[in-house]
Design a protein around this motif. Structure first.
Motif, PDB file in Angstrom:
ATOM      1  N   MET A 161      78.969   9.636  29.791  1.00  0.00           N
ATOM      2  CA  MET A 161      79.297   8.807  30.932  1.00  0.00           C
ATOM      3  C   MET A 161      80.814   8.631  30.978  1.00  0.00           C
ATOM      4  O   MET A 161      81.437   8.308  29.964  1.00  0.00           O
ATOM      5  N   ALA A 162      81.385   8.823  32.113  1.00  0.00           N
ATOM      6  CA  ALA A 162      82.839   8.722  32.267  1.00  0.00           C
ATOM      7  C   ALA A 162      83.288   7.263  32.302  1.00  0.00           C
ATOM      8  O   ALA A 162      82.495   6.352  32.524  1.00  0.00           O
ATOM      9  N   ASN A 163      84.571   7.069  32.085  1.00  0.00           N
ATOM     10  CA  ASN A 163      85.205   5.754  32.190  1.00  0.00           C
ATOM     11  C   ASN A 163      84.756   4.744  31.140  1.00  0.00           C
ATOM     12  O   ASN A 163      84.835   3.540  31.381  1.00  0.00           O
ATOM     13  N   LEU A 164      84.261   5.203  30.001  1.00  0.00           N
ATOM     14  CA  LEU A 164      83.901   4.278  28.942  1.00  0.00           C
ATOM     15  C   LEU A 164      85.138   3.900  28.144  1.00  0.00           C
ATOM     16  O   LEU A 164      86.009   4.726  27.889  1.00  0.00           O
ATOM     17  N   SER A 165      85.201   2.649  27.753  1.00  0.00           N
ATOM     18  CA  SER A 165      86.244   2.195  26.840  1.00  0.00           C
ATOM     19  C   SER A 165      85.617   1.118  25.962  1.00  0.00           C
ATOM     20  O   SER A 165      84.478   0.709  26.174  1.00  0.00           O
ATOM     21  N   HIS A 166      86.363   0.664  24.971  1.00  0.00           N
ATOM     22  CA  HIS A 166      85.848  -0.359  24.080  1.00  0.00           C
ATOM     23  C   HIS A 166      86.947  -1.363  23.756  1.00  0.00           C
ATOM     24  O   HIS A 166      88.133  -1.069  23.888  1.00  0.00           O
ATOM     25  N   ARG A 167      86.502  -2.530  23.336  1.00  0.00           N
ATOM     26  CA  ARG A 167      87.429  -3.596  22.969  1.00  0.00           C
ATOM     27  C   ARG A 167      86.668  -4.615  22.133  1.00  0.00           C
ATOM     28  O   ARG A 167      85.431  -4.584  22.080  1.00  0.00           O
ATOM     29  N   PRO A 168      87.378  -5.551  21.517  1.00  0.00           N
ATOM     30  CA  PRO A 168      86.690  -6.612  20.776  1.00  0.00           C
ATOM     31  C   PRO A 168      85.858  -7.486  21.715  1.00  0.00           C
ATOM     32  O   PRO A 168      86.210  -7.678  22.882  1.00  0.00           O
ATOM     33  N   LEU A 169      84.783  -8.019  21.185  1.00  0.00           N
ATOM     34  CA  LEU A 169      83.928  -8.943  21.919  1.00  0.00           C
ATOM     35  C   LEU A 169      84.719 -10.177  22.337  1.00  0.00           C
ATOM     36  O   LEU A 169      85.489 -10.726  21.546  1.00  0.00           O
ATOM     37  N   ALA A 170      84.530 -10.612  23.576  1.00  0.00           N
ATOM     38  CA  ALA A 170      85.077 -11.884  24.068  1.00  0.00           C
ATOM     39  C   ALA A 170      83.897 -12.828  24.296  1.00  0.00           C
ATOM     40  O   ALA A 170      82.778 -12.384  24.593  1.00  0.00           O
ATOM     41  N   ASP A 171      84.137 -14.107  24.169  1.00  0.00           N
ATOM     42  CA  ASP A 171      83.058 -15.068  24.351  1.00  0.00           C
ATOM     43  C   ASP A 171      82.392 -14.911  25.721  1.00  0.00           C
ATOM     44  O   ASP A 171      81.177 -15.060  25.844  1.00  0.00           O
ATOM     45  N   ALA A 172      83.159 -14.568  26.726  1.00  0.00           N
ATOM     46  CA  ALA A 172      82.608 -14.398  28.080  1.00  0.00           C
ATOM     47  C   ALA A 172      81.628 -13.225  28.171  1.00  0.00           C
ATOM     48  O   ALA A 172      80.837 -13.150  29.117  1.00  0.00           O
ATOM     49  N   VAL A 194      73.864 -15.445  19.294  1.00  0.00           N
ATOM     50  CA  VAL A 194      74.885 -14.407  19.118  1.00  0.00           C
ATOM     51  C   VAL A 194      76.113 -15.014  18.446  1.00  0.00           C
ATOM     52  O   VAL A 194      76.643 -14.453  17.480  1.00  0.00           O
ATOM     53  N   ARG A 195      76.552 -16.150  18.935  1.00  0.00           N
ATOM     54  CA  ARG A 195      77.735 -16.798  18.337  1.00  0.00           C
ATOM     55  C   ARG A 195      77.516 -17.111  16.862  1.00  0.00           C
ATOM     56  O   ARG A 195      78.438 -16.968  16.054  1.00  0.00           O
ATOM     57  N   ALA A 196      76.314 -17.512  16.498  1.00  0.00           N
ATOM     58  CA  ALA A 196      76.020 -17.840  15.093  1.00  0.00           C
ATOM     59  C   ALA A 196      76.164 -16.614  14.194  1.00  0.00           C
ATOM     60  O   ALA A 196      76.563 -16.740  13.038  1.00  0.00           O
ATOM     61  N   THR A 197      75.874 -15.423  14.712  1.00  0.00           N
ATOM     62  CA  THR A 197      76.005 -14.213  13.889  1.00  0.00           C
ATOM     63  C   THR A 197      77.462 -13.843  13.654  1.00  0.00           C
ATOM     64  O   THR A 197      77.775 -13.169  12.678  1.00  0.00           O
ATOM     65  N   LEU A 198      78.340 -14.285  14.533  1.00  0.00           N
ATOM     66  CA  LEU A 198      79.745 -13.872  14.436  1.00  0.00           C
ATOM     67  C   LEU A 198      80.422 -14.372  13.168  1.00  0.00           C
ATOM     68  O   LEU A 198      81.384 -13.758  12.703  1.00  0.00           O
ATOM     69  N   ALA A 199      79.912 -15.431  12.590  1.00  0.00           N
ATOM     70  CA  ALA A 199      80.496 -15.960  11.356  1.00  0.00           C
ATOM     71  C   ALA A 199      80.241 -15.036  10.163  1.00  0.00           C
ATOM     72  O   ALA A 199      80.989 -15.068   9.194  1.00  0.00           O
TER      73      ALA A 199
END
Length: 174
Positions: free
Chosen positions: A1-12, A43-48
Motif C-alpha cells: 500500500m502506498a503512502n505508508l509511514s510510521h511514528r510513535p503512538l500519540a494519545d489521540a 491501552v494506556r495501562a499497557t504503555l507503562a
C-alpha cells in the motif's frame, strides 16, 4: 500500500486503535490480556510496561489516518525484545500494512536497538500472520497450549528471528 509511514503512538491515536478488534475473540488474539471491548484506559495501562509503541499511518485527503499499531511487549537492553499487539484497521487488512509495520519494528530492534534477537507469539489460528512472519524469516522455536476465554484449547507459537537471519531475509526481499 502506498503512502505508508510510521511514528510513535500519540494519545489521540488510542481511540482509533480501540476500534481495530471487531469482536471479543479478535481482541483476545490482538491483546490477550484485554477485556472486551478494548478501551483507551486498557491501552494506556499497557504503555507503562511496553516499549516503542508505534503506529502506521496513511495520508488520505490531506489528513493522516492511523491504520496499524504495534509495540515491544518485553524488552531487555542488549538481549532481546518480543513484538506485541500487532494490529491493523480491519477495513484495510491484507494490503501490506502489517508487513510494513512488522518490518519497521524488526528494523528498529536490530538497527536502532542493536538487539541480537527478536521474538513474538502468534496463535495457530492466525494463518495470515504466521505466513507473514515466515516470509520475514521468523521461525517457530516453541509451542505452548493455552485456553481461550471461551474455554477452547489453542496453540501459541513462539517465533524467533536473529539479526543475521534478518539481514539474510532483507537481502532476499530486496
Amino acid at each position: 500500500m502506498a503512502n505508508l509511514s510510521h511514528r510513535p503512538l500519540a494519545d489521540a491515536d488510542i481511540p482509533t486503535i480501540c476500534g481495530f478488534p471487531r469482536s471479543a475473540e479478535e481482541l483476545y488474539f490482538l491483546f490477550p490480556r484485554a477485556v472486551w471491548p478494548l478501551t483507551p484506559e486498557q491501552v494506556r495501562a499497557t504503555l507503562a510496561v511496553r516499549r516503542d509503541p508505534t503506529v502506521v499511518t496513511i495520508a488520505e485527503e490531506g489528513r493522516e489516518r492511523v491504520v496499524g499499531y504495534a509495540n515491544y511487549a518485553t524488552f531487555e537492553d542488549g538481549r532481546t525484545a518480543s513484538l506485541g499487539n500487532v494490529s491493523v484497521d480491519p477495513d484495510l487488512r491484507r494490503r501490506g500494512i502489517a508487513e510494513y509495520l512488522v518490518r519497521t519494528m524488526i528494523d528498529r530492534a536490530f538497527g536502532h536497538h542493536h538487539l541480537p534477537e527478536l521474538t513474538l507469539y502468534c496463535f495457530n489460528t492466525n494463518t495470515p500472520a504466521l505466513l507473514l512472519y515466515a516470509k520475514l524469516g521468523m521461525t517457530p522455536i516453541a509451542l505452548e497450549t493455552r485456553v481461550t476465554p471461551w474455554g477452547e484449547p489453542i496453540a501459541l507459537f513462539k517465533l524467533r528471528l536473529d539479526a543475521a537471519g534478518w539481514q539474510s531475509a532483507s537481502r532476499i526481499a530486496a
